[in-house]
Design an enzyme around this catalytic site. Structure first.
Site, PDB file in Angstrom:
ATOM      1  N   SER A  53     -39.225   6.713  14.817  1.00 51.09           N
ATOM      2  CA  SER A  53     -39.870   7.406  15.946  1.00 51.09           C
ATOM      3  C   SER A  53     -39.719   6.571  17.226  1.00 51.09           C
ATOM      4  O   SER A  53     -39.339   7.086  18.283  1.00 51.09           O
ATOM      5  CB  SER A  53     -41.353   7.616  15.606  1.00 51.09           C
ATOM      6  OG  SER A  53     -42.107   7.875  16.744  1.00 51.09           O
ATOM      7  N   ARG A  69     -47.109  14.235  11.874  1.00 52.40           N
ATOM      8  CA  ARG A  69     -47.546  13.034  11.131  1.00 52.40           C
ATOM      9  C   ARG A  69     -49.001  12.716  11.427  1.00 52.40           C
ATOM     10  O   ARG A  69     -49.761  12.326  10.552  1.00 52.40           O
ATOM     11  CB  ARG A  69     -46.661  11.837  11.508  1.00 52.40           C
ATOM     12  CG  ARG A  69     -45.281  11.900  10.881  1.00 52.40           C
ATOM     13  CD  ARG A  69     -44.360  10.873  11.523  1.00 52.40           C
ATOM     14  NE  ARG A  69     -44.911   9.544  11.493  1.00 52.40           N
ATOM     15  CZ  ARG A  69     -44.722   8.625  12.454  1.00 52.40           C
ATOM     16  NH1 ARG A  69     -43.971   8.894  13.498  1.00 52.40           N
ATOM     17  NH2 ARG A  69     -45.271   7.432  12.356  1.00 52.40           N
ATOM     18  N   ASP A 104     -38.748  13.975  17.583  1.00 47.46           N
ATOM     19  CA  ASP A 104     -39.942  13.125  17.569  1.00 47.46           C
ATOM     20  C   ASP A 104     -41.158  13.892  18.091  1.00 47.46           C
ATOM     21  O   ASP A 104     -42.272  13.698  17.616  1.00 47.46           O
ATOM     22  CB  ASP A 104     -39.720  11.861  18.414  1.00 47.46           C
ATOM     23  CG  ASP A 104     -40.883  10.892  18.260  1.00 47.46           C
ATOM     24  OD1 ASP A 104     -41.190  10.517  17.116  1.00 47.46           O
ATOM     25  OD2 ASP A 104     -41.500  10.527  19.274  1.00 47.46           O
ATOM     26  N   LYS A 117     -36.599   7.209  20.445  1.00 46.45           N
ATOM     27  CA  LYS A 117     -36.961   7.403  21.867  1.00 46.45           C
ATOM     28  C   LYS A 117     -36.277   6.354  22.739  1.00 46.45           C
ATOM     29  O   LYS A 117     -35.834   6.640  23.848  1.00 46.45           O
ATOM     30  CB  LYS A 117     -38.480   7.323  22.046  1.00 46.45           C
ATOM     31  CG  LYS A 117     -39.221   8.530  21.485  1.00 46.45           C
ATOM     32  CD  LYS A 117     -40.666   8.568  21.945  1.00 46.45           C
ATOM     33  CE  LYS A 117     -41.572   7.607  21.232  1.00 46.45           C
ATOM     34  NZ  LYS A 117     -42.064   8.035  19.918  1.00 46.45           N
ATOM     35  N   HIS A 173     -42.108  -0.530  24.272  1.00 44.23           N
ATOM     36  CA  HIS A 173     -42.838   0.415  23.442  1.00 44.23           C
ATOM     37  C   HIS A 173     -43.804  -0.347  22.552  1.00 44.23           C
ATOM     38  O   HIS A 173     -43.501  -1.420  22.068  1.00 44.23           O
ATOM     39  CB  HIS A 173     -41.878   1.224  22.574  1.00 44.23           C
ATOM     40  CG  HIS A 173     -42.451   2.553  22.194  1.00 44.23           C
ATOM     41  ND1 HIS A 173     -42.316   3.671  22.983  1.00 44.23           N
ATOM     42  CD2 HIS A 173     -43.181   2.949  21.119  1.00 44.23           C
ATOM     43  CE1 HIS A 173     -42.926   4.693  22.414  1.00 44.23           C
ATOM     44  NE2 HIS A 173     -43.466   4.281  21.283  1.00 44.23           N
TER      45      HIS A 173
HETATM   46  N1  URA Z   1     -45.400   4.908  18.417  1.00 44.49           N
HETATM   47  C1  URA Z   1     -44.420   5.831  18.268  1.00 44.49           C
HETATM   48  O1  URA Z   1     -43.738   6.188  19.219  1.00 44.49           O
HETATM   49  N2  URA Z   1     -44.224   6.327  17.051  1.00 44.49           N
HETATM   50  C2  URA Z   1     -44.929   5.960  15.983  1.00 44.49           C
HETATM   51  O2  URA Z   1     -44.675   6.445  14.926  1.00 44.49           O
HETATM   52  C3  URA Z   1     -45.954   5.004  16.140  1.00 44.49           C
HETATM   53  C4  URA Z   1     -46.165   4.485  17.379  1.00 44.49           C
END
Ligand code: URA
Length: 444
Positions: free
Chosen positions: A183, A168, A161, A187, A82
């Protein structure tokens, strides 16, 4: 327990209990707590921050807002990656199929664009027909079949999320360390990966502006992963200028395709090989980082990574002909305009954030929750930090579908470059590594 009291407690700098955090997240997902209260809560967190205990509780509540996947019946070890968000960051499009092509499954939940930073889902949706909204069963079936899936959070997977991310984006509360950490890690935990590589972006075109802030975010996320028994490596990677050349959804897919075919930009290819090597190492596909990097290189050279990308496109309903001939068949902007260098010099600065914001102005990102985006528009950067440029040479090309937006983007982009007389060193790709196994080290 009332939502307004939880908001007020955080507004006044109090530490929220696990129960209060869970109550708020669950209430928001059920629809009992409206967007305006969730927005106020995010803003309170933005200004007051959260302790590591609160961030861990928020991550846990978000991850458990939907189903927690267990993929061990598919493979003994599953890896994921990620990015914390950057400009021109199309790494997943190359790295996920590359790693999957070695037989190590990758099941990834990605996000949409946030502010100036692009999102993998928006990029993938520039491929005609490509579906990112998969049910839990479709998600699981695809990992089992081809060892690769990249999809959105759903009503079943991390719904908290899904709602908070869009909120956000529209309420200027993205750049918050606990909100980003929770966040991302919610995930990753819900996605069921045993090993996770985090690409923590640092610099002018990232949510974390300094190496210190990026390191703090990385340490927070690595700590959450460790607590949940996951192997995590966080790379601190430079985001002072766009990664590769292309910024904008379809333009980035085309650049990712070129990279999968072995002729992508050198910096982007190198970045992908490093991220992939760390995933292969954590996935126990190679005995050392050097061997993992060699394996990654071979997957690109042999065409195995490109074949796996096409398999993913086909399984998610995308048009294979469009990715095979991206220049002709992906969405294309009507207007292209080069931005010429006003004088000769060396590029000392190439503001990634300005390029990301110009792409939003062109229509390639969202100004508010739910906005439709234009997949064709964006910017192709020709000169990067350290490059020599002659007067009148194109610094970048703007791709637009609307003359007024093009003019607004041009004004912003004119200020993105700084040229100097003397030679300038290129920027590094990485600023350090933090991992559950070996702590913190300076190099990649
Ligand atoms: N990537 C994400 O999944 N969440 C965030 O808040 C910022 C980047």
């Amino acid at each position: 327990m009332r939502a307004v009291d939880i908001i007020a407690k955080k507004r006044d700098g109090g530490q929220l209990s696990e129960e209060e955090i869970r109550h708020f997240v669950e209430g928001y997902v059920r629809g009992d707590i409206p967007d305006y209260q969730a927005a106020a809560w995010c803003m309170a967190i933005f200004f007051q921050g959260m302790t590591s205990e609160e961030t861990a509780a928020l991550t846990e509540a978000m991850a458990h807002s939907g189903e927690m996947l267990d993929l061990h019946h598919i493979a003994p070890r599953v890896v994921d990656k990620h990015s914390s968000g950057g400009v021109g960051d199309k790494t997943t499009l190359v790295v996920a199929p590359l790693v999957a092509s070695t037989g190590l499954p990758v099941a990834k939940m990605s996000g949409r664009g946030l502010g100036f930073s692009g999102g993998t889902l928006d990029k993938l949706e520039s491929i005609p027909g490509f579906r990112v909204e998969l049910s839990r069963d479709e998600f699981m079936t695809q990992v089992a079949r081809i060892g690769l899936v990249v999809a959105a959070q759903t009503a079943e997977l991390v719904p908290a999320d899904r709602h908070l991310y869009a909120l956000r984006d529209a309420t200027a509360t993205v750049e918050s360390l606990p909100l980003i950490a929770s966040s991302i890690m919610a995930k990753k935990l819900a996605g069921g990966a045993d090993a996770i590589v985090l690409d923590v972006k640092v610099g002018q075109g990232a949510f974390m502006r300094t190496v210190g802030e990026a390191r703090a975010l990385a340490e927070l996320m690595v700590g959450i992963g460790r607590h949940h028994g996951r192997d995590v490596t966080a790379l601190l990677s430079d985001m002072n200028q766009p990664l590769g050349h292309a910024v904008g959804n379809a333009l980035e897919v085309a650049e990712a395709v070129a990279t999968l075919q072995g002729h992508g930009p050198a910096d982007f290819t190198d970045h992908c090989l490093t991220v992939a090597a760390h995933m292969l190492l954590l996935g126990q596909k190679a005995p050392s980082l050097d061997a993992a990097r060699e394996l990654a290189r071979e997957q690109l050279r042999s065409g195995a990574a490109w074949d796996r990308f096409k398999a993913m496109v086909a399984h998610q309903g995308g048009d294979i002909e469009a990715v095979e001939a991206p220049q002709e068949a992906l969405p294309r902007a009507r207007l292209t305009e080069p931005l010429a260098a006003p004088r000769a010099g060396h590029v000392a600065h190439m503001a990634a954030r300005e390029v990301g914001l110009a792409t939003v102005i062109l229509g390639g990102g969202r100004e508010k929750k739910g906005d439709a985006i234009d997949h064709a528009v964006g910017v192709v950067v020709h000169k990067k930090v350290g490059d020599r440029v002659e007067a009148g040479e194109p610094l970048m090309t703007i791709h637009a579908n609307d003359a007024e937006r093009l003019a607004a983007a041009r004004e912003r982009l004119k200020k993105a470059y700084r040229l100097v007389e003397e030679p300038v060193a290129p920027l590094p790709l990485f600023h350090g590594v933090i991992s559950t196994s070996s702590g913190s080290t300076p190099g990649p």
